[in-house]
Design an enzyme around this catalytic site. Structure first.
Site, short mmCIF file in Angstrom:
data_model
loop_
_atom_site.label_atom_id
_atom_site.label_comp_id
_atom_site.label_asym_id
_atom_site.label_seq_id
_atom_site.Cartn_x
_atom_site.Cartn_y
_atom_site.Cartn_z
N ASN A 1 0.84 -1.21 0.00
CA ASN A 1 0.00 0.00 0.00
C ASN A 1 0.86 1.24 0.00
O ASN A 1 1.95 1.27 0.56
CB ASN A 1 -0.98 -0.03 1.18
N PHE B 1 -1.78 8.07 4.33
CA PHE B 1 -2.58 8.67 5.41
C PHE B 1 -3.85 9.35 4.89
O PHE B 1 -4.19 10.47 5.29
CB PHE B 1 -1.77 9.70 6.21
N SER C 1 5.30 5.16 8.81
CA SER C 1 4.69 4.95 7.49
C SER C 1 5.70 5.35 6.42
O SER C 1 6.30 6.42 6.50
CB SER C 1 3.44 5.81 7.33
N ASN D 1 4.89 6.11 3.48
CA ASN D 1 4.15 6.78 2.41
C ASN D 1 3.93 8.27 2.63
O ASN D 1 3.24 8.93 1.85
CB ASN D 1 2.80 6.08 2.20
N THR D 2 4.49 8.81 3.70
CA THR D 2 4.51 10.26 3.90
C THR D 2 5.99 10.66 3.87
O THR D 2 6.74 10.30 4.78
CB THR D 2 3.87 10.65 5.25
N LYS E 1 5.28 3.39 17.17
CA LYS E 1 5.28 2.34 16.14
C LYS E 1 6.45 2.58 15.19
O LYS E 1 6.57 3.65 14.59
CB LYS E 1 3.97 2.36 15.36
N ASN F 1 5.76 -1.54 11.38
CA ASN F 1 4.97 -1.07 10.24
C ASN F 1 5.36 -1.90 8.99
O ASN F 1 6.07 -2.90 9.10
CB ASN F 1 5.22 0.42 10.02
C1 LIG Z 1 -3.69 -0.95 3.48
C2 LIG Z 1 -2.86 -0.73 4.71
C3 LIG Z 1 -2.92 0.50 5.35
C4 LIG Z 1 -2.17 0.73 6.48
N1 LIG Z 1 -2.27 1.92 7.12
C5 LIG Z 1 -1.60 2.13 8.28
C6 LIG Z 1 -1.75 3.34 8.99
O1 LIG Z 1 -2.52 4.23 8.61
N2 LIG Z 1 -1.02 3.51 10.12
C7 LIG Z 1 -0.17 2.53 10.60
O2 LIG Z 1 0.44 2.73 11.65
N3 LIG Z 1 -0.03 1.36 9.95
C8 LIG Z 1 -0.72 1.15 8.81
N4 LIG Z 1 -0.58 -0.05 8.15
C9 LIG Z 1 0.39 -1.05 8.67
C10 LIG Z 1 -0.28 -2.11 9.55
O3 LIG Z 1 -0.83 -1.53 10.70
C11 LIG Z 1 0.74 -3.19 9.96
O4 LIG Z 1 1.75 -2.59 10.73
C12 LIG Z 1 1.38 -3.87 8.76
O5 LIG Z 1 0.46 -4.05 7.72
C13 LIG Z 1 1.97 -5.24 9.13
O6 LIG Z 1 0.97 -6.13 9.59
P1 LIG Z 1 0.30 -7.25 8.63
O7 LIG Z 1 1.42 -7.97 7.93
O8 LIG Z 1 -0.49 -8.12 9.54
O9 LIG Z 1 -0.56 -6.49 7.68
C14 LIG Z 1 -1.32 -0.30 6.99
C15 LIG Z 1 -1.27 -1.53 6.35
C16 LIG Z 1 -2.02 -1.76 5.22
C17 LIG Z 1 -1.94 -3.11 4.55
#
Ligand SMILES: Cc1cc2nc3c(=O)[nH]c(=O)nc-3n(C[C@H](O)[C@H](O)[C@H](O)COP(=O)(O)O)c2cc1C
Length: 343
Positions: free
Chosen positions: A109, A113, A171, A173-174, A209, A236
């Site tokens: 992704n 934000f 993140s 992405n910022t 985080k 993350n």
């Molecule tokens: C589509 C998407 C959006 C995410 N948005 C955020 C976010 O806004 N803030 C954040 O701290 N982590 C965000 N994450 C990261 C997740 O909270 C997590 O740390 C990461 O996906 C690893 O866990 P997983 O392998 O179980 O997905 C996002 C992940 C995905 C897939």
């Protein structure tokens, strides 16, 4: 069964469309579904002054605007983290920005934000019936002139409505956000947030985080800068692209999550455990009870997941808890708490 069929059907749609539909369906129909069974007491854990009925949490990013925390809790999560929420609303990056890597059981992704801002989230949280442990994950607006001020604002507005707050500096992405993990920036940021916390009447747990793409010296710095907070979430998404990825979408820009993140995020978790006494939340690639158990053995008191939900549907939460109990019994642990950090 119905949930499994709905999950399979939603996979026929582009990933972000499917996600919007999932939020809408959850909002409207989850309250009609039976609540997940009460948790086995062996699953209960205590961390930062909170008692969690089980250690399996919903990671940030699924419910960015705090639309469905109570509904997600009904699926059996021990806690739900909403956000990331920024002070002002922002639309995020252009679409497409969310990609399935089905062959790799992964997701990329670059949402950036996208969220409705802290006032919208605050209105929803203020109106909710308190039900289950809720964390709120905060971040800075992309065009902010003063990022630390953004965290202060979001903390002051949202902390009174939550059980804990996560400061998200990881993140990818910022642009520039991950720079806040550097020693001096992080020290300044956390001291600003702790200043805000001191103004609250209730003691508010603050978590940080972090990214999985940090070297060991950076982990030393983070451990040194986090003395006065309550916990660290590891991790993350990653900007790395393991050579093993097979999906056509593997070259998309953004953060990679899901199965390929399991090993690197667990490695960083273990390294963090060696550097701090703080409770840790293990995140990255959890898709079953054995994965959750491995994070717990690596030092996590709590875990979170997101990506596997897209492939498995919400029945995953009950399965993970069942499998985790079996792992505990097999190794002679009386409880989750008993297994934390015991390799
Ligand atoms: C589509 C998407 C959006 C995410 N948005 C955020 C976010 O806004 N803030 C954040 O701290 N982590 C965000 N994450 C990261 C997740 O909270 C997590 O740390 C990461 O996906 C690893 O866990 P997983 O392998 O179980 O997905 C996002 C992940 C995905 C897939």
């Amino acid at each position: 069964m119905i949930l499994g069929a709905a999950t399979a059907l939603l996979r026929a749609f582009p990933a972000e469309t499917a996600h919007r539909a999932t939020i809408a369906l959850t909002k409207n129909f989850a309250p009609l579904l039976p609540r997940a069974a009460a948790d086995d007491p062996r699953l209960a854990v205590e961390a930062f002054g909170l008692r969690f009925p089980n250690p399996i949490g919903l990671a940030a990013g699924f419910d960015k605007n705090a639309e469905v925390p109570a509904a997600m809790a009904r699926f059996g999560f021990g806690f739900v983290e909403c956000g990331t929420v920024t002070p002002r609303p922002q639309i995020g990056n252009p679409r497409p920005r969310l990609f399935r890597l089905a062959e790799d059981r992964a997701v990329i992704n670059r949402m950036g934000f996208n969220n409705e801002g802290m006032e919208a989230a605050a209105a929803r949280l203020a109106a909710r019936r308190r039900n289950g442990i809720l964390g709120i994950n905060i971040g800075a607006n992309k065009d902010s002139a003063d990022r630390i001020a953004d965290y202060r604002l979001a903390f002051a507005r949202l902390a009174p409505l939550a059980d804990y707050v996560t400061v998200n500096v990881s993140s990818p992405n910022t642009p520039g956000l991950r720079g806040l993990q550097n020693k001096d920036e992080l020290t300044a940021l956390l001291s600003a947030v702790l200043d805000e916390r001191a103004k609250l009447s209730r003691r508010m747990p603050v978590l940080l985080k972090i990214a999985p793409d940090l070297d060991l010296a950076a982990l030393d710095d983070i451990a040194a800068a986090t003395g006065a907070i309550d916990g660290i979430i590891v991790s993350n998404t990653t900007i790395a692209r393991p050579a093993t990825l097979r999906s056509a979408n593997a070259k998309e820009q953004g953060g990679l999550s899901g199965a390929p993140l399991f090993k690197p995020s667990t490695r960083i978790l273990r390294e963090m455990r060696a550097r701090t006494q703080l409770p840790l939340v293990g995140v990255g690639g959890i898709a079953g009870g054995a994965d959750a158990y491995e994070k717990i053995k690596a030092g996590a008191t709590l875990v979170q997941l997101y990506s596997a939900l897209a492939y498995e549907g919400p029945g995953l939460v009950t399965r993970i808890k069942r499998e985790l109990l079996a792992c505990l019994a097999r190794d002679g642990h009386a409880s989750v708490a008993d297994a934390v950090g015991k390799p």
